[in-house]
Design a protein around this motif. Structure first.
Motif, PDB file in Angstrom:
ATOM      1  N   MET A   1     100.664  37.052  90.284  1.00 18.14           N
ATOM      2  CA  MET A   1     101.309  38.243  90.217  1.00 18.14           C
ATOM      3  C   MET A   1     101.013  39.068  88.870  1.00 18.14           C
ATOM      4  O   MET A   1     101.374  40.433  88.676  1.00 18.14           O
ATOM      5  CB  MET A   1     102.704  38.496  90.686  1.00 18.14           C
ATOM      6  N   PHE A   2     100.313  38.471  87.972  1.00 15.01           N
ATOM      7  CA  PHE A   2     100.113  39.340  86.661  1.00 15.01           C
ATOM      8  C   PHE A   2      99.433  40.572  86.931  1.00 15.01           C
ATOM      9  O   PHE A   2      99.999  41.536  86.542  1.00 15.01           O
ATOM     10  CB  PHE A   2      98.971  38.470  85.935  1.00 15.01           C
ATOM     11  N   VAL A   3      98.400  40.597  87.606  1.00 15.31           N
ATOM     12  CA  VAL A   3      97.774  42.182  87.976  1.00 15.31           C
ATOM     13  C   VAL A   3      98.574  42.822  88.866  1.00 15.31           C
ATOM     14  O   VAL A   3      98.858  44.239  88.793  1.00 15.31           O
ATOM     15  CB  VAL A   3      96.110  41.937  88.398  1.00 15.31           C
ATOM     16  N   GLY A   4      99.087  42.245  90.056  1.00  8.88           N
ATOM     17  CA  GLY A   4      99.836  42.915  90.842  1.00  8.88           C
ATOM     18  C   GLY A   4     101.077  43.745  90.464  1.00  8.88           C
ATOM     19  O   GLY A   4     101.065  44.700  90.814  1.00  8.88           O
ATOM     20  N   HIS A   5     101.755  43.263  89.214  1.00  9.34           N
ATOM     21  CA  HIS A   5     102.906  43.994  88.734  1.00  9.34           C
ATOM     22  C   HIS A   5     102.286  45.136  88.105  1.00  9.34           C
ATOM     23  O   HIS A   5     103.115  46.076  88.611  1.00  9.34           O
ATOM     24  CB  HIS A   5     103.467  43.092  87.391  1.00  9.34           C
ATOM     25  N   ALA A   6     101.387  45.301  87.426  1.00  6.37           N
ATOM     26  CA  ALA A   6     100.942  46.545  86.877  1.00  6.37           C
ATOM     27  C   ALA A   6     100.096  47.544  87.891  1.00  6.37           C
ATOM     28  O   ALA A   6     100.566  48.683  87.733  1.00  6.37           O
ATOM     29  CB  ALA A   6      99.811  46.297  85.816  1.00  6.37           C
ATOM     30  N   ALA A   7      99.466  46.812  88.873  1.00  7.21           N
ATOM     31  CA  ALA A   7      98.922  47.926  89.566  1.00  7.21           C
ATOM     32  C   ALA A   7      99.976  48.462  90.617  1.00  7.21           C
ATOM     33  O   ALA A   7      99.833  49.626  90.994  1.00  7.21           O
ATOM     34  CB  ALA A   7      98.182  46.885  90.746  1.00  7.21           C
ATOM     35  N   PHE A   8     101.037  47.678  91.062  1.00  4.67           N
ATOM     36  CA  PHE A   8     101.967  48.381  91.746  1.00  4.67           C
ATOM     37  C   PHE A   8     102.902  49.368  91.204  1.00  4.67           C
ATOM     38  O   PHE A   8     103.025  50.472  91.635  1.00  4.67           O
ATOM     39  CB  PHE A   8     103.174  47.217  92.204  1.00  4.67           C
ATOM     40  N   ALA A   9     103.394  49.072  89.822  1.00  3.94           N
ATOM     41  CA  ALA A   9     103.841  50.333  89.044  1.00  3.94           C
ATOM     42  C   ALA A   9     103.151  51.252  88.852  1.00  3.94           C
ATOM     43  O   ALA A   9     103.487  52.564  88.928  1.00  3.94           O
ATOM     44  CB  ALA A   9     104.340  49.636  87.704  1.00  3.94           C
ATOM     45  N   PHE A  10     101.693  51.083  88.576  1.00  5.88           N
ATOM     46  CA  PHE A  10     100.815  52.205  88.329  1.00  5.88           C
ATOM     47  C   PHE A  10     100.779  52.930  89.765  1.00  5.88           C
ATOM     48  O   PHE A  10     100.798  54.538  89.607  1.00  5.88           O
ATOM     49  CB  PHE A  10      99.592  51.751  88.061  1.00  5.88           C
ATOM     50  N   GLY A  11     100.647  52.367  91.008  1.00  2.69           N
ATOM     51  CA  GLY A  11     100.350  53.123  91.950  1.00  2.69           C
ATOM     52  C   GLY A  11     101.697  53.963  92.466  1.00  2.69           C
ATOM     53  O   GLY A  11     101.625  55.094  93.111  1.00  2.69           O
ATOM     54  N   ALA A  12     102.805  53.283  92.380  1.00  2.54           N
ATOM     55  CA  ALA A  12     104.083  54.013  92.958  1.00  2.54           C
ATOM     56  C   ALA A  12     104.300  54.920  92.027  1.00  2.54           C
ATOM     57  O   ALA A  12     104.751  56.136  92.492  1.00  2.54           O
ATOM     58  CB  ALA A  12     105.106  52.823  92.605  1.00  2.54           C
ATOM     59  N   VAL A  13     104.134  55.110  90.979  1.00  2.00           N
ATOM     60  CA  VAL A  13     104.433  56.095  90.067  1.00  2.00           C
ATOM     61  C   VAL A  13     103.465  57.304  89.996  1.00  2.00           C
ATOM     62  O   VAL A  13     103.835  58.367  89.820  1.00  2.00           O
ATOM     63  CB  VAL A  13     104.568  55.387  88.421  1.00  2.00           C
ATOM     64  N   ALA A  14     102.072  56.937  90.162  1.00  2.95           N
ATOM     65  CA  ALA A  14     101.210  57.956  90.435  1.00  2.95           C
ATOM     66  C   ALA A  14     101.618  58.719  91.669  1.00  2.95           C
ATOM     67  O   ALA A  14     101.560  59.806  91.664  1.00  2.95           O
ATOM     68  CB  ALA A  14      99.647  57.057  90.505  1.00  2.95           C
TER      69      ALA A  14
END
Length: 309
Positions: free
Chosen positions: A1-14
């Motif tokens: 989930m290394f990439v997933g953590h950052a991608a989820f936070a990025f997408g949700a906040v955006a």
């Protein structure tokens, strides 16, 4: 989930920022900061490098096993706590403007970890503190400050542990309190292979959220960057004949090979009427590659459930 953590936070906040009326530029700055903060808790993986020292460099499987084995010593503990996330986020928000106050608060976190769990935990929290401090400085430079900085830091840090509930040992959400919220990983299936494939699907969904948000912030359409080559991922179904059914304890062959399918997105295409090749844009390469990996994972899952092996 290394990439997933950052991608989820990025997408949700955006998406949340745009819904709240923020400009595309402002939403991008907030999303980038949140994504970077969401990656900070995994600095505890630095200790896994210790495992490489004793591994046989001629055996990729031995290297991977030693790396992940060493990571379990401290991974998902001190840096994966929502209790730690709150004061850490507050200190990171103060770091660019109130350095002494922030430094004192963060030093206290390091001290608590040392007293509670020993010197190794203190070192890991020190790395966590340093990483968060750097992200806070970067965010401040992009005009993410004050309450906004605290909000994205808290969301990134606090959302991270929940993405780890499907793999490995559950994170210590209430550290340093001696209380467990989950006594084991959240099972997506009783079948260990289907569980792994389900966790892989969750990771892909998180990455898709981040990629879709990035494309949307750029004012573009996601479909415009999906090349027909992505359908080639369906051929990965044949991997069920040669790749052993993956589980959380033995997933390397599946993960490395299915992710490799994504390189199809970087393949140049011939220009009509010309002898030259056209390189795909970075966005097209990324989206097409991700689509190919998604198709490949789904194809393998269908082949496995159909009993192809």
């Amino acid at each position: 989930m290394f990439v997933g953590h950052a991608a989820f936070a990025f997408g949700a906040v955006a998406l949340a920022a745009r819904h709240a009326g923020a400009s595309r530029e402002r939403a991008l700055a907030l999303a980038v900061a949140a994504g970077l903060f969401a990656a900070v808790p995994d600095v505890d993986m630095a200790y896994a490098l210790v495992g490489l020292a004793a591994a046989d460099p001629t055996s990729p499987m031995a290297v991977a096993s030693s790396f992940w084995g060493a990571s379990t010593v401290v991974h998902r503990a001190v840096t994966h706590s929502v209790v730690v996330a709150v004061p850490a986020a507050a200190a990171f928000a103060l770091a660019p403007t109130h350095r002494r106050v922030a430094a004192g608060a963060l030093a206290a976190l390091v001290a608590v970890a040392g007293v509670t769990s020993g010197p190794l935990a203190a070192v890991i929290v020190a790395l966590f503190v340093a990483g968060g401090w750097l992200v806070a400085r970067f965010a401040h430079a992009t005009d993410v400050r004050g309450r906004a900085l605290f909000a994205v830091a808290l969301f990134g840090l606090a959302s991270h542990p929940f993405g780890d509930l499907f793999t490995g040992e559950p994170p210590r959400l209430l550290y340093p309190l001696d209380a467990a919220v989950f006594d084991g990983r959240v099972a997506l299936s009783a079948d260990p292979t289907l569980h792994l494939l389900g966790a892989f699907g969750v990771e892909l969904a998180a990455v898709w959220l981040g990629v879709a948000a990035a494309v949307w912030l750029a004012g573009d359409r996601l479909a415009a960057h999906v090349n027909w080559r992505a359908t080639g991922g369906a051929a990965y179904a044949l991997a069920a004949l040669v790749v052993p059914p993956p589980t959380l304890d033995a997933s390397y062959q599946f993960v490395f090979s299915v992710v490799a399918v994504g390189f199809v997105g970087t393949v140049p295409t011939p220009r009509l009427g010309e002898r030259s090749l056209a390189l795909p844009s970075p966005a097209t390469a990324a989206v097409t590659g991700l689509a190919a990996v998604t198709v490949a994972g789904a194809a393998y899952a269908v082949a496995y459930t159909a009993g192809l092996p």
